[in-house]
Write an enzyme that holds these catalytic residues in place. Structure first.
Site, mmCIF file in Angstrom:
data_model
loop_
_atom_site.group_PDB
_atom_site.id
_atom_site.type_symbol
_atom_site.label_atom_id
_atom_site.label_comp_id
_atom_site.label_asym_id
_atom_site.label_seq_id
_atom_site.Cartn_x
_atom_site.Cartn_y
_atom_site.Cartn_z
ATOM 1 N N MET A 113 20.930 -13.932 18.795
ATOM 2 C CA MET A 113 21.660 -13.659 20.026
ATOM 3 C C MET A 113 20.816 -14.115 21.221
ATOM 4 O O MET A 113 19.689 -13.653 21.370
ATOM 5 C CB MET A 113 21.919 -12.153 20.140
ATOM 6 C CG MET A 113 22.796 -11.778 21.297
ATOM 7 S SD MET A 113 23.162 -10.012 21.290
ATOM 8 C CE MET A 113 21.776 -9.400 22.183
ATOM 9 N N LEU B 125 19.662 -13.899 27.256
ATOM 10 C CA LEU B 125 20.358 -13.872 28.545
ATOM 11 C C LEU B 125 21.857 -13.919 28.309
ATOM 12 O O LEU B 125 22.388 -14.934 27.860
ATOM 13 C CB LEU B 125 19.960 -15.078 29.396
ATOM 14 C CG LEU B 125 18.538 -15.091 29.947
ATOM 15 C CD1 LEU B 125 18.312 -16.332 30.798
ATOM 16 C CD2 LEU B 125 18.287 -13.841 30.773
ATOM 17 N N GLY C 139 27.961 -11.261 31.557
ATOM 18 C CA GLY C 139 28.938 -10.183 31.420
ATOM 19 C C GLY C 139 30.234 -10.547 32.126
ATOM 20 O O GLY C 139 30.213 -11.155 33.198
ATOM 21 N N THR C 140 31.351 -10.177 31.530
ATOM 22 C CA THR C 140 32.649 -10.610 32.078
ATOM 23 C C THR C 140 33.441 -9.474 32.720
ATOM 24 O O THR C 140 34.657 -9.567 32.835
ATOM 25 C CB THR C 140 33.497 -11.294 30.982
ATOM 26 O OG1 THR C 140 33.836 -10.312 29.996
ATOM 27 C CG2 THR C 140 32.769 -12.456 30.346
ATOM 28 N N ASP D 48 29.708 -11.570 27.084
ATOM 29 C CA ASP D 48 30.032 -10.186 26.739
ATOM 30 C C ASP D 48 31.415 -9.835 27.292
ATOM 31 O O ASP D 48 31.616 -9.861 28.504
ATOM 32 C CB ASP D 48 28.977 -9.246 27.348
ATOM 33 C CG ASP D 48 29.264 -7.799 27.026
ATOM 34 O OD1 ASP D 48 29.009 -7.390 25.883
ATOM 35 O OD2 ASP D 48 29.783 -7.075 27.914
ATOM 36 N N LYS E 86 34.624 -5.711 22.590
ATOM 37 C CA LYS E 86 34.443 -4.275 22.333
ATOM 38 C C LYS E 86 35.772 -3.564 22.094
ATOM 39 O O LYS E 86 36.774 -3.873 22.734
ATOM 40 C CB LYS E 86 33.753 -3.599 23.538
ATOM 41 C CG LYS E 86 32.539 -4.314 24.067
ATOM 42 C CD LYS E 86 31.785 -3.476 25.096
ATOM 43 C CE LYS E 86 30.780 -4.312 25.860
ATOM 44 N NZ LYS E 86 31.356 -5.077 26.973
ATOM 45 N N HIS F 280 32.946 0.476 22.270
ATOM 46 C CA HIS F 280 32.615 0.438 23.705
ATOM 47 C C HIS F 280 31.922 1.712 24.185
ATOM 48 O O HIS F 280 30.987 1.654 24.978
ATOM 49 C CB HIS F 280 33.893 0.182 24.512
ATOM 50 C CG HIS F 280 33.667 -0.372 25.878
ATOM 51 N ND1 HIS F 280 34.479 -1.305 26.458
ATOM 52 C CD2 HIS F 280 32.716 -0.118 26.809
ATOM 53 C CE1 HIS F 280 34.027 -1.605 27.658
ATOM 54 N NE2 HIS F 280 32.959 -0.891 27.902
ATOM 55 N N LEU G 203 20.331 -5.517 37.212
ATOM 56 C CA LEU G 203 20.126 -5.637 38.664
ATOM 57 C C LEU G 203 20.623 -4.376 39.360
ATOM 58 O O LEU G 203 20.878 -4.382 40.561
ATOM 59 C CB LEU G 203 20.888 -6.852 39.212
ATOM 60 C CG LEU G 203 20.612 -8.195 38.529
ATOM 61 C CD1 LEU G 203 21.436 -9.309 39.177
ATOM 62 C CD2 LEU G 203 19.124 -8.536 38.598
ATOM 63 N N THR H 151 28.950 -17.071 41.108
ATOM 64 C CA THR H 151 28.957 -18.460 41.592
ATOM 65 C C THR H 151 27.997 -19.275 40.743
ATOM 66 O O THR H 151 27.106 -18.718 40.072
ATOM 67 C CB THR H 151 28.486 -18.534 43.052
ATOM 68 O OG1 THR H 151 27.127 -18.067 43.112
ATOM 69 C CG2 THR H 151 29.357 -17.708 43.979
ATOM 70 N N ARG I 161 24.328 -18.730 41.776
ATOM 71 C CA ARG I 161 23.737 -17.489 41.238
ATOM 72 C C ARG I 161 23.563 -17.558 39.729
ATOM 73 O O ARG I 161 22.612 -16.995 39.186
ATOM 74 C CB ARG I 161 24.586 -16.287 41.616
ATOM 75 C CG ARG I 161 24.228 -15.776 42.979
ATOM 76 C CD ARG I 161 24.649 -14.339 43.147
ATOM 77 N NE ARG I 161 24.125 -13.835 44.399
ATOM 78 C CZ ARG I 161 24.591 -12.753 45.003
ATOM 79 N NH1 ARG I 161 25.599 -12.092 44.479
ATOM 80 N NH2 ARG I 161 24.045 -12.339 46.118
#
Ligand SMILES: NC(=O)c1ccc[n+]([C@@H]2O[C@H](COP(=O)([O-])OP(=O)(O)OC[C@H]3O[C@@H](n4cnc5c(N)ncnc54)[C@H](OP(=O)(O)O)[C@@H]3O)[C@@H](O)[C@H]2O)c1
Length: 294
Positions: free
Chosen positions: A1, A4, A7-8, A32, A66, A99, A200, A246, A249
């Protein structure tokens, strides 16, 4: 895996598609998803278009999705899983997670509430019942690995002890204000990947991105606070999920490098403690936009 992960959890379908394409272009190969995010279809389309444009094979991409709380009854697991696969446009997923460990009233209402607004839980199914249904998905070859999310060490231990197929991954909130050290040590000892969400601090301000220690390390090593936080997460042996919206980022968040040991230690010594997401205690997500609630 890949360590990094992208995530969606993105409320806007158009942004979901552009951010997913941008993440793929920036180099992310781990995605994810979740039925609860309501955007598996858009993620799947963006992945297919991006992979075709970039000549990226399915095997190069690691996709997780999930099972939601209202589908914990064993007879609901396979249909929910197959519906996710269909929305994603995939033949298999690399990882399927429960989940949260909380079973909600079974049904198509993802957020069942009584007249007082309280969540209706389902006491007629155990987490182990649901886990056994995930084990049979692995047996049938439709997902490569299974795991848990929003889980405490106590609950993980009970599944770990009884599982025929051991959890491969646990996805939990983790960052310098919530290091989850005990859980991480257990996972390392058992060969389980701890997959950190909110590395973050959900981008909240004030918060981790403005923490004085993170800022000073960032200035010292010539990286951004986000890059420092992501590097710290990987360096301590977790994988992580981040959600840049973006291309700039996405490139920033993918461009991380090891911190000097003293900087790493300084971050590890941060004493502030804060849990941002109460889902681990209730099963109710704190970061699903209101518009997505049923
Ligand atoms: N299992 C669970 O219950 C659970 C719960 C929550 C999340 N997750 C998963 O974890 C993923 C990650 O979510 P997260 O909220 O933890 O993501 P995150 O990347 O830690 O935080 C996202 C926030 O950080 C900001 N951000 C991203 N990159 C940045 C940068 N380089 N500099 C400054 N700000 C930056 C974003 O701002 P903008 O919006 O302005 O771009 C956004 O507000 C989700 O997408 C989902 O897949 C799982």
């Amino acid at each position: 895996m890949p360590a990094l992960g992208f995530g969606t959890l993105i409320p806007d379908p158009v942004v979901t598609m552009s951010a997913t394409r941008d993440a793929l272009e920036a180099g992310f190969r781990h995605f994810d998803c979740a039925e609860r995010y309501g955007n598996e279809h858009e993620v799947g389309e963006a992945l297919q278009a991006g992979a075709a444009a970039g000549g990226i094979a399915r095997e190069e991409i690691f996709v997780t999705t999930k099972l939601w709380n209202s589908n914990h009854r064993p007879e609901r697991v396979e249909p929910a899983f197959l519906a996710s696969l269909a929305r994603l446009g995939l033949d298999y997923v690399d990882l399927y997670l429960i989940h949260t460990p909380f079973a909600f009233q079974a049904g198509d209402d993802q957020d069942p509430r009584d007249q007082n607004g309280n969540v209706i839980y389902d006491s007629g199914v155990t987490l182990l019942d649901t886990w056994r249904a995930l084990e049979s998905l692995v047996d049938h070859g439709r997902c490569r690995a299974i795991g848990l999310s929003d889980i405490t060490l106590d609950k993980l231990l009970s599944i770990y002890d009884s599982a025929r197929i051991k959890p491969a991954v646990v996805q939990v909130e983790s960052h310098p204000y919530l290091p989850e050290t005990e859980l991480l040590e257990f996972c390392k000892a058992k060969g389980i990947v701890l997959l950190a969400f909110a590395p973050l601090g959900h981008g909240m301000k004030p918060g981790l991105l403005e923490d004085p220690i993170i800022s000073s390390v960032a200035a010292r090593v010539g990286k951004t606070p986000a890059q420092v936080l992501l590097a710290w997460a990987v360096q301590r042996g977790t994988a992580l999920l981040t959600t840049p919206k973006t291309l700039a980022r996405a490139k920033e968040n993918f461009d991380i490098s090891a911190l000097p040991q003293d900087a790493f230690d300084e971050i590890t010594r941060i004493q502030t403690r804060q849990r941002l997401n109460d889902v681990v205690n209730t099963g109710s997500p704190g970061f699903i936009p209101q518009s997505k609630k049923t």
